[in-house]
Design a protein around this motif. Structure first.
Motif, PDB file in Angstrom:
ATOM      1  N   GLY A 173       0.812  -1.208   0.000  1.00 19.28           N
ATOM      2  CA  GLY A 173       0.000   0.000   0.000  1.00 19.28           C
ATOM      3  C   GLY A 173       0.847   1.260   0.000  1.00 19.28           C
ATOM      4  O   GLY A 173       2.080   1.213  -0.011  1.00 19.28           O
ATOM      5  N   GLU A 174       0.174   2.411   0.040  1.00 19.33           N
ATOM      6  CA  GLU A 174       0.880   3.689   0.058  1.00 19.33           C
ATOM      7  C   GLU A 174       1.735   3.846   1.307  1.00 19.33           C
ATOM      8  O   GLU A 174       2.682   4.618   1.324  1.00 19.33           O
ATOM      9  N   ASP A 175       1.392   3.094   2.347  1.00 19.71           N
ATOM     10  CA  ASP A 175       2.155   3.155   3.594  1.00 19.71           C
ATOM     11  C   ASP A 175       3.422   2.306   3.549  1.00 19.71           C
ATOM     12  O   ASP A 175       4.204   2.281   4.485  1.00 19.71           O
ATOM     13  N   GLY A 176       3.645   1.583   2.418  1.00 20.84           N
ATOM     14  CA  GLY A 176       4.836   0.752   2.280  1.00 20.84           C
ATOM     15  C   GLY A 176       4.731  -0.577   3.013  1.00 20.84           C
ATOM     16  O   GLY A 176       5.733  -1.245   3.227  1.00 20.84           O
ATOM     17  N   ILE A 177       3.525  -0.968   3.398  1.00 22.94           N
ATOM     18  CA  ILE A 177       3.323  -2.231   4.117  1.00 22.94           C
ATOM     19  C   ILE A 177       2.608  -3.215   3.202  1.00 22.94           C
ATOM     20  O   ILE A 177       1.618  -2.885   2.554  1.00 22.94           O
ATOM     21  N   LEU A 178       3.121  -4.432   3.183  1.00 22.97           N
ATOM     22  CA  LEU A 178       2.530  -5.512   2.400  1.00 22.97           C
ATOM     23  C   LEU A 178       1.724  -6.393   3.341  1.00 22.97           C
ATOM     24  O   LEU A 178       2.263  -6.958   4.294  1.00 22.97           O
ATOM     25  N   HIS A 179       0.446  -6.486   3.117  1.00 21.64           N
ATOM     26  CA  HIS A 179      -0.434  -7.313   3.948  1.00 21.64           C
ATOM     27  C   HIS A 179      -0.683  -8.632   3.223  1.00 21.64           C
ATOM     28  O   HIS A 179      -0.993  -8.644   2.034  1.00 21.64           O
ATOM     29  N   LEU A 180      -0.546  -9.730   3.934  1.00 21.50           N
ATOM     30  CA  LEU A 180      -0.750 -11.052   3.345  1.00 21.50           C
ATOM     31  C   LEU A 180      -1.870 -11.783   4.070  1.00 21.50           C
ATOM     32  O   LEU A 180      -1.862 -11.892   5.292  1.00 21.50           O
ATOM     33  N   ASP A 181      -2.805 -12.293   3.316  1.00 28.23           N
ATOM     34  CA  ASP A 181      -3.845 -13.181   3.839  1.00 28.23           C
ATOM     35  C   ASP A 181      -3.630 -14.528   3.168  1.00 28.23           C
ATOM     36  O   ASP A 181      -3.771 -14.659   1.945  1.00 28.23           O
ATOM     37  N   LEU A 182      -3.259 -15.542   3.951  1.00 28.59           N
ATOM     38  CA  LEU A 182      -2.935 -16.842   3.391  1.00 28.59           C
ATOM     39  C   LEU A 182      -3.999 -17.862   3.781  1.00 28.59           C
ATOM     40  O   LEU A 182      -4.243 -18.086   4.967  1.00 28.59           O
ATOM     41  N   PRO A 183      -4.604 -18.524   2.810  1.00 38.46           N
ATOM     42  CA  PRO A 183      -5.546 -19.584   3.142  1.00 38.46           C
ATOM     43  C   PRO A 183      -4.783 -20.822   3.610  1.00 38.46           C
ATOM     44  O   PRO A 183      -3.760 -21.190   3.037  1.00 38.46           O
TER      45      PRO A 183
END
Length: 79
Positions: free
Chosen positions: A11-21
């Protein structure tokens, strides 16, 4: 062990969010993450995106002049 491959965008905040099944609920997992940026697409034959738009017309003030190549001399094949 299970391998999950996915592509995600930070995102614009430089954070990568991961949702893993995962296959099991309420289980502790040992997770290894390898991140690598995706290379920008190229325009064929290895030229970077936007190359032609950035360089088009760059020689208009100093044009390339091709001299007369003269007559091709015939050579003996030596066979």
């Amino acid at each position: 062990m299970e391998t999950i491959r996915l592509r995600s965008r930070s995102g614009e905040d430089g954070i990568l969010h991961l949702d893993l099944p995962v296959t099991m609920k309420e289980v502790e997992w040992d997770v290894t993450v390898t991140i690598q940026p995706v290379a920008p697409p190229s325009q064929g034959k290895g030229y970077p995106a936007g190359f032609f738009e950035q360089t088009y017309g760059s020689c208009q003030d100093d044009p390339i002049i091709i001299d007369d190549e003269g007559i091709y001399e015939e050579r003996d094949n030596g066979l």
